[in-house]
Design a protein around this motif. Structure first.
Motif, short mmCIF file in Angstrom:
data_model
loop_
_atom_site.label_atom_id
_atom_site.label_comp_id
_atom_site.label_asym_id
_atom_site.label_seq_id
_atom_site.Cartn_x
_atom_site.Cartn_y
_atom_site.Cartn_z
N ARG A 89 -5.34 28.15 29.39
CA ARG A 89 -5.06 26.82 28.83
C ARG A 89 -6.26 25.89 29.03
NH1 ARG A 89 -0.14 25.67 27.13
NH2 ARG A 89 -0.46 23.45 27.41
N HIS A 90 -6.95 26.05 30.16
CA HIS A 90 -8.13 25.22 30.41
C HIS A 90 -9.21 25.51 29.39
CE1 HIS A 90 -11.04 22.85 32.59
NE2 HIS A 90 -11.85 23.89 32.72
N ARG A 91 -9.40 26.78 29.05
CA ARG A 91 -10.40 27.14 28.03
C ARG A 91 -10.01 26.59 26.67
NH1 ARG A 91 -11.06 32.41 30.60
NH2 ARG A 91 -9.54 33.28 29.15
N LEU A 92 -8.71 26.66 26.36
CA LEU A 92 -8.25 26.11 25.08
C LEU A 92 -8.50 24.60 25.02
CD1 LEU A 92 -4.85 27.94 24.37
CD2 LEU A 92 -6.93 28.04 22.99
N ARG A 93 -8.24 23.93 26.12
CA ARG A 93 -8.45 22.47 26.14
C ARG A 93 -9.93 22.14 25.96
NH1 ARG A 93 -3.87 22.08 29.68
NH2 ARG A 93 -5.14 22.70 31.46
N GLN A 94 -10.80 22.94 26.60
CA GLN A 94 -12.24 22.71 26.43
C GLN A 94 -12.66 22.92 24.98
OE1 GLN A 94 -13.95 25.43 29.35
NE2 GLN A 94 -14.43 23.71 30.71
N ASP A 95 -12.15 23.97 24.36
CA ASP A 95 -12.46 24.22 22.95
C ASP A 95 -11.96 23.07 22.07
OD1 ASP A 95 -13.72 26.62 23.43
OD2 ASP A 95 -11.96 27.85 23.04
N LEU A 96 -10.74 22.60 22.36
CA LEU A 96 -10.15 21.53 21.55
C LEU A 96 -10.97 20.25 21.67
CD1 LEU A 96 -7.97 20.29 19.80
CD2 LEU A 96 -6.58 19.95 21.86
N VAL A 97 -11.32 19.86 22.89
CA VAL A 97 -12.10 18.64 23.08
C VAL A 97 -13.44 18.74 22.37
CG1 VAL A 97 -13.29 17.23 24.80
CG2 VAL A 97 -10.95 17.98 25.23
N ALA A 98 -14.08 19.91 22.47
CA ALA A 98 -15.37 20.11 21.81
C ALA A 98 -15.23 19.97 20.30
CB ALA A 98 -15.95 21.47 22.18
N GLN A 99 -14.19 20.59 19.73
CA GLN A 99 -14.01 20.50 18.28
C GLN A 99 -13.67 19.08 17.85
OE1 GLN A 99 -11.82 23.46 16.13
NE2 GLN A 99 -12.22 25.06 17.64
N GLN A 100 -12.90 18.37 18.64
CA GLN A 100 -12.56 17.00 18.28
C GLN A 100 -13.79 16.09 18.34
OE1 GLN A 100 -9.35 16.36 21.07
NE2 GLN A 100 -7.79 16.70 19.49
N ARG A 101 -14.62 16.28 19.36
CA ARG A 101 -15.83 15.45 19.46
C ARG A 101 -16.78 15.72 18.29
NH1 ARG A 101 -17.88 12.64 23.13
NH2 ARG A 101 -19.95 13.59 23.11
N GLY A 127 1.18 28.34 23.38
CA GLY A 127 0.35 29.46 23.77
C GLY A 127 0.55 29.91 25.21
N PRO A 128 -0.47 30.54 25.78
CA PRO A 128 -0.35 31.13 27.12
C PRO A 128 -0.11 30.09 28.20
CG PRO A 128 -2.64 31.09 26.40
CD PRO A 128 -1.82 30.70 25.22
N ALA A 129 0.63 30.50 29.21
CA ALA A 129 0.96 29.58 30.30
C ALA A 129 -0.08 29.62 31.40
CB ALA A 129 2.34 29.92 30.87
N GLY A 130 -0.99 30.61 31.39
CA GLY A 130 -1.98 30.76 32.44
C GLY A 130 -2.91 29.55 32.51
N THR A 131 -3.20 29.10 33.71
CA THR A 131 -4.01 27.91 33.91
C THR A 131 -5.40 28.08 33.32
OG1 THR A 131 -2.81 27.42 35.95
CG2 THR A 131 -4.92 26.31 35.62
N ARG A 132 -6.05 29.23 33.56
CA ARG A 132 -7.41 29.43 33.07
C ARG A 132 -7.45 29.48 31.55
NH1 ARG A 132 -11.19 33.98 35.70
NH2 ARG A 132 -11.03 32.45 37.37
#
Length: 281
Positions: A107-119, A100-105
């Motif tokens: 990717r950070h939002r995607l990581r937050q969404d992923l961690v939330a869904q995994q938890r 996906g996107p290379a932008g830091t912000r």
């Protein structure tokens, strides 16, 4: 007998363990949820027990395979590429992070969404021991994905997961606000997704919002139709809910819901596109 191999099937730690001969033929399987070994070849019984022993716990029953139910037969006939049951929580987000996107912000939002869904996904999967069936990343054409679909004694719940980011989350009738971020219409999305799922499954589906890792969650007193969950308390909250479905009903609904064709119908399988934002509903 030497050469028997133990191979897992389904989600890690929850699917069956198959015992196969060197040529790949299955001679038994261990259902970890039922704590039962189904033996297909009695001649290999002792060897089967020996190779499965490291994986067994508690009192294990052993015998021939149970007579399959109609739901079992339907599941066995399901093509692998149409089966949603093996989906992991946040599976589509993993691909977006890789490509996906290379932008830091972003990717950070995607990581937050992923961690939330995994938890939240882990909390949902823990309910399987209590007779629940769980699906993750269920496609809704034109609306993105249902993060988690729960089917169990208390009913069916269509869950949208939101990262709380260790801030206060406020759930209102139309908007959900986390910290000082811009409010999003997640409650409205959850209602629409549950209404669509109700039509697809021809059974009542309750909208739910899961807020992961918030410092606290406040729910407006007027919010009565949406179930608000948190990963740390979801299992206890749902198991205390009065029963609405019997086990055969849960299995039949799970068999129907796990087939991607149930959700896509005649639609193009473009549901693999990025997560639909609730503001676009």
């Amino acid at each position: 007998m030497r050469g028997l191999k133990v191979l897992p099937s389904g989600r890690p730690g929850r699917g069956r363990l198959y015992v196969n001969l060197p040529d790949g033929q299955a001679v038994a399987w261990y259902d970890r949820q039922a704590n039962r070994i189904s033996v297909l070849e009695d001649d290999h019984c002792e060897a089967i027990l020996a190779v499965l022993r490291p994986y067994l716990s508690g009192t294990v029953s052993i015998g021939p395979p149970p007579v399959p139910t109609a739901a079992d037969l339907a599941g066995l006939a399901l093509p692998p590429d149409a089966d949603l049951a093996p989906n992991r929580p946040g599976e589509t987000l993993m691909g977006e992070l890789d490509h996906g996107p290379a932008g830091t912000r972003a990717r950070h939002r995607l990581r937050q969404d992923l961690v939330a869904q995994q938890r939240m996904g882990d909390a949902c999967d823990a309910l399987e021991a209590d007779g629940w069936r769980i699906l993750h990343c269920v496609p809704l054409p034109g609306m993105g994905l249902i993060d988690h679909l729960l089917m169990g004694p208390a009913g069916i719940f269509c869950v949208r997961t939101v990262p709380g980011r260790r801030q206060r989350a406020v759930v209102g009738d139309l908007l959900l606000t986390v910290g000082r971020a811009e409010p999003h219409p997640d409650p409205r999305w959850a209602r629409r997704a549950a209404a669509r799922a109700t039509l697809v499954l021809t059974a009542q589906v309750t909208p739910a919002l899961a807020v992961a890792d918030a410092s606290r969650v406040e729910v407006a007193p007027t919010v009565r139709d949406i179930r608000v969950l948190q990963p740390t308390t979801a299992a206890a909250d749902l198991t205390r809910t009065p029963a609405a479905l019997k086990p055969p009903d849960v299995e039949a609904l799970f068999t129907l819901a796990r087939d991607v064709r149930t959700w896509l119908g005649n639609s193009s399988p473009a549901w693999e596109s990025p997560r639909t934002e609730p503001g676009g509903v």
